[in-house]
Every structure is written in structure tokens, then in C-alpha cells.
Design a protein around this motif. Structure first.
Motif, PDB file in Angstrom:
ATOM      1  N   ASP A 142     -29.704 -12.978  21.247  1.00  0.00           N
ATOM      2  CA  ASP A 142     -28.472 -12.260  20.919  1.00  0.00           C
ATOM      3  C   ASP A 142     -27.685 -11.918  22.168  1.00  0.00           C
ATOM      4  O   ASP A 142     -26.453 -12.001  22.183  1.00  0.00           O
ATOM      5  CB  ASP A 142     -28.803 -10.974  20.155  1.00  0.00           C
ATOM      6  CG  ASP A 142     -29.393 -11.266  18.776  1.00  0.00           C
ATOM      7  OD1 ASP A 142     -29.166 -12.389  18.278  1.00  0.00           O
ATOM      8  OD2 ASP A 142     -30.064 -10.388  18.226  1.00  0.00           O
ATOM      9  N   LEU A 143     -28.406 -11.543  23.219  1.00  0.00           N
ATOM     10  CA  LEU A 143     -27.720 -11.158  24.441  1.00  0.00           C
ATOM     11  C   LEU A 143     -27.070 -12.351  25.119  1.00  0.00           C
ATOM     12  O   LEU A 143     -26.000 -12.237  25.723  1.00  0.00           O
ATOM     13  CB  LEU A 143     -28.701 -10.478  25.396  1.00  0.00           C
ATOM     14  CG  LEU A 143     -29.086  -9.061  24.950  1.00  0.00           C
ATOM     15  CD1 LEU A 143     -30.262  -8.539  25.745  1.00  0.00           C
ATOM     16  CD2 LEU A 143     -27.903  -8.125  25.115  1.00  0.00           C
ATOM     17  N   LEU A 144     -27.707 -13.521  25.010  1.00  0.00           N
ATOM     18  CA  LEU A 144     -27.103 -14.705  25.619  1.00  0.00           C
ATOM     19  C   LEU A 144     -25.788 -15.057  24.937  1.00  0.00           C
ATOM     20  O   LEU A 144     -24.880 -15.597  25.571  1.00  0.00           O
ATOM     21  CB  LEU A 144     -28.080 -15.889  25.551  1.00  0.00           C
ATOM     22  CG  LEU A 144     -29.248 -15.831  26.538  1.00  0.00           C
ATOM     23  CD1 LEU A 144     -30.173 -17.013  26.323  1.00  0.00           C
ATOM     24  CD2 LEU A 144     -28.754 -15.829  27.971  1.00  0.00           C
ATOM     25  N   ILE A 156     -27.924  -8.849  36.726  1.00  0.00           N
ATOM     26  CA  ILE A 156     -28.411  -8.841  35.343  1.00  0.00           C
ATOM     27  C   ILE A 156     -27.244  -8.605  34.399  1.00  0.00           C
ATOM     28  O   ILE A 156     -27.100  -9.277  33.368  1.00  0.00           O
ATOM     29  CB  ILE A 156     -29.487  -7.748  35.150  1.00  0.00           C
ATOM     30  CG1 ILE A 156     -30.757  -8.095  35.939  1.00  0.00           C
ATOM     31  CG2 ILE A 156     -29.826  -7.587  33.673  1.00  0.00           C
ATOM     32  CD1 ILE A 156     -31.804  -6.997  35.916  1.00  0.00           C
ATOM     33  N   TYR A 157     -26.409  -7.636  34.751  1.00  0.00           N
ATOM     34  CA  TYR A 157     -25.215  -7.353  33.942  1.00  0.00           C
ATOM     35  C   TYR A 157     -24.366  -8.610  33.792  1.00  0.00           C
ATOM     36  O   TYR A 157     -23.948  -8.962  32.688  1.00  0.00           O
ATOM     37  CB  TYR A 157     -24.418  -6.246  34.628  1.00  0.00           C
ATOM     38  CG  TYR A 157     -22.972  -6.171  34.193  1.00  0.00           C
ATOM     39  CD1 TYR A 157     -22.608  -5.468  33.054  1.00  0.00           C
ATOM     40  CD2 TYR A 157     -21.981  -6.808  34.925  1.00  0.00           C
ATOM     41  CE1 TYR A 157     -21.286  -5.397  32.661  1.00  0.00           C
ATOM     42  CE2 TYR A 157     -20.650  -6.745  34.530  1.00  0.00           C
ATOM     43  CZ  TYR A 157     -20.310  -6.041  33.403  1.00  0.00           C
ATOM     44  OH  TYR A 157     -19.016  -5.989  33.010  1.00  0.00           O
ATOM     45  N   LYS A 158     -24.139  -9.285  34.898  1.00  0.00           N
ATOM     46  CA  LYS A 158     -23.313 -10.493  34.855  1.00  0.00           C
ATOM     47  C   LYS A 158     -23.993 -11.597  34.048  1.00  0.00           C
ATOM     48  O   LYS A 158     -23.346 -12.297  33.253  1.00  0.00           O
ATOM     49  CB  LYS A 158     -23.035 -10.970  36.282  1.00  0.00           C
ATOM     50  CG  LYS A 158     -22.145 -12.199  36.358  1.00  0.00           C
ATOM     51  CD  LYS A 158     -21.941 -12.623  37.799  1.00  0.00           C
ATOM     52  CE  LYS A 158     -21.096 -13.899  37.884  1.00  0.00           C
ATOM     53  NZ  LYS A 158     -20.931 -14.362  39.284  1.00  0.00           N
ATOM     54  N   ALA A 159     -25.311 -11.758  34.251  1.00  0.00           N
ATOM     55  CA  ALA A 159     -26.047 -12.821  33.555  1.00  0.00           C
ATOM     56  C   ALA A 159     -26.070 -12.605  32.050  1.00  0.00           C
ATOM     57  O   ALA A 159     -26.084 -13.564  31.280  1.00  0.00           O
ATOM     58  CB  ALA A 159     -27.480 -12.910  34.091  1.00  0.00           C
ATOM     59  N   LEU A 160     -26.039 -11.339  31.625  1.00  0.00           N
ATOM     60  CA  LEU A 160     -26.080 -11.030  30.198  1.00  0.00           C
ATOM     61  C   LEU A 160     -24.690 -10.945  29.585  1.00  0.00           C
ATOM     62  O   LEU A 160     -24.547 -10.617  28.418  1.00  0.00           O
ATOM     63  CB  LEU A 160     -26.834  -9.720  29.961  1.00  0.00           C
ATOM     64  CG  LEU A 160     -28.332  -9.758  30.293  1.00  0.00           C
ATOM     65  CD1 LEU A 160     -28.951  -8.391  30.088  1.00  0.00           C
ATOM     66  CD2 LEU A 160     -29.042 -10.798  29.442  1.00  0.00           C
ATOM     67  N   GLY A 161     -23.672 -11.208  30.370  1.00  0.00           N
ATOM     68  CA  GLY A 161     -22.332 -11.309  29.813  1.00  0.00           C
ATOM     69  C   GLY A 161     -21.563 -10.010  29.741  1.00  0.00           C
ATOM     70  O   GLY A 161     -20.569  -9.924  29.035  1.00  0.00           O
ATOM     71  N   ALA A 165     -32.703 -12.949  37.458  1.00  0.00           N
ATOM     72  CA  ALA A 165     -32.185 -11.614  37.782  1.00  0.00           C
ATOM     73  C   ALA A 165     -33.182 -10.522  37.394  1.00  0.00           C
ATOM     74  O   ALA A 165     -33.378  -9.555  38.137  1.00  0.00           O
ATOM     75  CB  ALA A 165     -30.846 -11.391  37.089  1.00  0.00           C
ATOM     76  N   LEU A 166     -33.837 -10.670  36.239  1.00  0.00           N
ATOM     77  CA  LEU A 166     -34.804  -9.667  35.797  1.00  0.00           C
ATOM     78  C   LEU A 166     -36.012  -9.608  36.721  1.00  0.00           C
ATOM     79  O   LEU A 166     -36.459  -8.521  37.120  1.00  0.00           O
ATOM     80  CB  LEU A 166     -35.250  -9.971  34.362  1.00  0.00           C
ATOM     81  CG  LEU A 166     -34.229  -9.688  33.254  1.00  0.00           C
ATOM     82  CD1 LEU A 166     -34.728 -10.234  31.926  1.00  0.00           C
ATOM     83  CD2 LEU A 166     -33.947  -8.198  33.148  1.00  0.00           C
TER      84      LEU A 166
END
Length: 410
Positions: free
Chosen positions: A214-216, A389-394, A319-320
Motif C-alpha cells: 500500500d505504501l509503495l 525513507i520519507y522520499k522512498a515511501l512517496g 533506507a530502512l
């Protein structure tokens, strides 16, 4: 930010293209008007009808409406509208992608500025301590307690620390300039706002990222790739419709008269209607080649979509892990710096009382400077990895802390 303005303009352009394509569903009507003065040739096709004195010049006034409406039997226009609509949605996702990237880049630059300022402070503080040690070694050398080697080593240590400061200032200047470009601001104005050192922002410890799938889908680049694939798929249908006939209704309604004063009379009324059919039954293979072209482009877009998803998963996982491991490294560096500070205090006392040589002082001071520099970099990296992480998760995820769940917004 200028890139954001470009993306916003792209949305407006896509909306305009959608309006252009959507207009094909409606009739195309033109208001016509003309004035013609003509004379038939006395020896032309109508010479047998020519009066004794020859044809006279005549006037012809005409005004009316000419309309053409294509009946979308095989869905050519509908598929074009579908493609334009998907492209419009893709442009919105492109804007959101630029927005997420902008937020992340601004946050990264800000943290790097504070990190660099802290590194300069640590270097200057170490230089101040080493300057005092240089004065102490000179005093001991003048008293004959120690050799000139101690003074030379103290001077070398101080010079190396002082030499480490200019690269930090160069990097700080470049980061401020980069942030000025991101914000479309004057560098001097930004430097006045951020020139005074401030602490590195603290990162939250617990991140509830929810369901990865969902996050992707929060990532605008994934949604944009999906919309681009949908647009190209629709264009296949539009190209396929060219294999079949096009049907339309055409008509004219207006007034024609040889005298302007008779323009409003019923006898001047002229109208006509027809149903043109156009079928390009032979095009030398161009139509089918066009269909094949759009299919291959759609296949490329499908591969791009899959590649975007895979890269998104890679970025999130990296990132995580980086955030988690960097926190462990930061905690150990905190222990190391505290222990080395105590070691420096002890070795200085031992040197002053003659219980150890200056080489131990030199080693511990260098170790403290290096560890402090690494600690500052690690503290910054913890926050930088959180931003990544924020950026990677959109752009946004639930944060758990202080007994409640929050939504992170940069």
C-alpha cells in the motif's frame, strides 16, 4: 521552486490537450459568410444561354452555418480521450513526484547545513584545546622539562585541525547555494537566515510504515508510470480504429441571394445534409504498422512500470536498513566520544605531571577529533536516512511515538 512551476505548467498543458481531444466528440461548426461578384463567360459552357448583349456581372451574398459531426462508431475518439485523460493524471503524479523530491531535498540540505556547522564547531573547539597544548609544550620546552619534539608535534596537530576547517566551510557554502536554487531564493538572504549555527534536528525512533504494498502505491512515480501505461494502451485502441470506416454527418444551413436586401427572405434559404463515409482500405501497411508501434511502446511502458516498482522496493529496504543500522552506529559513537573525552582529560593531567609522554596526548586528541567528526556525521545520517525513507515511501507515513500515531509531513 522552478521545477515545481514547470511541473505545474505541465498539468495545465495536459489539461488543455485533454480539452482539445474531448472536443472531437462534439460537432465542429463554422459560421460562413461571403460576398462574390462574378460574370459568366459569353463563350464558355453557358454560351448557348448567353443573352444578346452578353452576360452581366452579378452579386452573390451568402451567410450560414456549416457543421460536421463524426459518429464515433468504432471508439477512435473515445480511446483518444481515454489516453489524454491518463496523460493528464500522469502529469499530476509528475507534479507530486517533484513535490516529494523537493521536500526531501530541502530537508536533506537543511540537515547537511546544520551538520556542517556542527563539524566546524567541533573542529574549532578541538583547535582551541590544541592551541592551549601548544602553549603548554612551549612553556615546558622553555623550562627544559620537555624536548622541542613535543612542541613540533603539538604544532603539527593544531595545523592539521585548522586545515580541516576550510573544507567544511566550502561544503557549507555549496549546500547553502544548492538550497537557494531549490527555493529560488537569493543566497545572501538564505545565508542570513541559516548562518547562525543550530542543532541537528532529532529523528523519531519508531516508524510505523504499514503494509509495504500500500505504501509503495503512495509513490507518485509508480502511479505516474501506471497512468502512462494506461494512456499508451488506449492509443492502441485508437490506432486499431483506423482499420474501420469513419462515419459523419455534415450539413449546411444559411441564406444565399444576389441582393443584400433579400437576405432575410424565405426564398433565400439554403440548406443541405449529407453523411460522408471515409474508409482508408489501403494504406500500404501504415495502419497496421502504427498499431504495432503503439503495442511495442506499451510493452516498453509495462517494463518501465515494473522497473519503477522494483526500484521503489529497493529504495525503501535500503533506507530502512540504513536508518536502523546508523542509529546503532551513532549510539556506539556516543559512548566512544564520551570515553575519549575522559581519556583526553586524564592524559593531559598525566603529561603535566610527567607521568606520560606527549605522544599519548597527541594520539588521544586526534582520536577525539576524528570521533567527534564521525559522531556529528552519524547523527546527521540518522536524520538523513529518515528523510530518505520519507522520499522512498512517496511522502508521508504513520509515525508512532509519544503514545499516539501521527502522520509525517515534511
Amino acid at each position: 521552486n522552478l521545477n515545481l512551476k514547470i511541473a505545474l505548467s505541465g498539468i495545465a498543458a495536459s489539461r488543455a490537450r485533454l480539452g482539445i481531444v474531448s472536443g472531437q466528440e462534439l460537432p465542429d461548426a463554422d459560421v460562413l459568410g461571403s460576398f462574390t461578384r462574378f460574370k459568366h463567360s459569353d463563350h464558355g459552357a453557358l454560351k448557348q444561354l448567353s443573352p444578346p448583349g452578353g452576360f452581366d456581372a452579378q452579386n452573390m451574398f451568402m451567410v450560414g452555418v456549416d457543421a460536421l459531426w463524426e459518429i464515433d462508431v468504432f471508439g477512435r475518439i473515445r480511446r483518444q480521450i481515454e489516453a489524454a485523460g491518463a496523460e493528464y493524471e500522469a502529469s499530476i503524479e509528475d507534479y507530486r513526484d517533484v513535490l516529494v523530491t523537493l521536500f526531501a531535498e530541502v530537508a536533506l540540505a537543511y540537515v547537511e547545513i546544520r551538520s556542517c556547522q556542527r563539524q566546524i564547531q567541533c573542529a574549532e573547539a578541538n583547535a582551541a584545546i590544541q592551541r592551549k597544548m601548544l602553549e603548554l609544550t612551549r612553556a615546558r620546552y622553555s623550562s627544559g622539562i620537555s624536548s622541542k619534539l613535543d612542541t613540533a608535534q603539538a604544532m603539527s596537530n593544531l595545523a592539521n585541525t585548522e586545515a580541516a576547517i576550510p573544507p567544511f566551510r566550502i561544503r557549507l557554502n555549496s549546500i547553502i547555494n544548492r538550497l537557494a536554487v531549490l527555493l529560488d531564493m537569493n543566497t545572501e538572504t538564505l545565508d542570513a537566515k541559516l548562518g547562525k549555527p543550530a542543532p541537528i534536528p532529532l529523528a523519531r525512533e519508531n516508524i510505523g510504515i504499514g503494509v509495504p504494498a500500500d505504501l509503495l502505491r503512495q509513490r507518485p512515480d509508480i502511479r505516474m508510470a501506471e497512468k502512462e501505461l494506461a494512456a499508451q494502451t488506449a492509443l492502441i485502441g485508437a490506432a486499431t480504429a483506423d482499420l474501420y470506416p469513419r462515419f459523419a454527418i455534415s450539413g449546411f444551413f444559411g441564406l444565399e441571394t444576389g441582393s443584400f436586401s433579400d437576405m432575410g427572405g424565405v426564398s433565400s434559404l439554403a440548406w443541405g445534409i449529407k453523411t460522408p463515409i471515409k474508409w482508408n482500405f489501403f494504406s500500404g501497411g501504415k495502419t497496421r504498422s502504427n498499431i504495432a508501434l503503439h503495442k511495442e511502446i506499451a510493452q516498453q511502458d509495462l517494463f518501465k512500470y515494473k522497473d519503477t516498482v522494483l526500484r521503489a522496493v529497493e529504495e525503501v529496504k535500503n533506507a530502512l536498513v540504513a536508518h536502523k543500522q546508523e542509529k546503532i552506529r551513532r549510539n556506539w559513537l556516543l559512548v566512544a566520544v564520551a570515553a575519549t573525552k575522559e581519556a583526553v582529560d586524564l592524559v593531559v593531567v598525566q603529561y603535566e605531571t610527567g607521568l606520560t609522554d606527549f605522544n599519548n596526548v597527541l594520539t588521544t586528541q586526534r582520536s577525539l577529533f576524528n570521533q567527534q567528526d564521525e559522531l556529528v556525521a552519524s547523527q546527521a545520517s540518522v536524520v538523513l536516512n529518515l528523510i530518505r525513507i520519507y522520499k522512498a515511501l512517496g511522502g508521508g507515513w504513520p509515525i508512532q511515538g509519544d503514545g499516539q500515531e501521527m502522520t509525517a509531513e515534511m
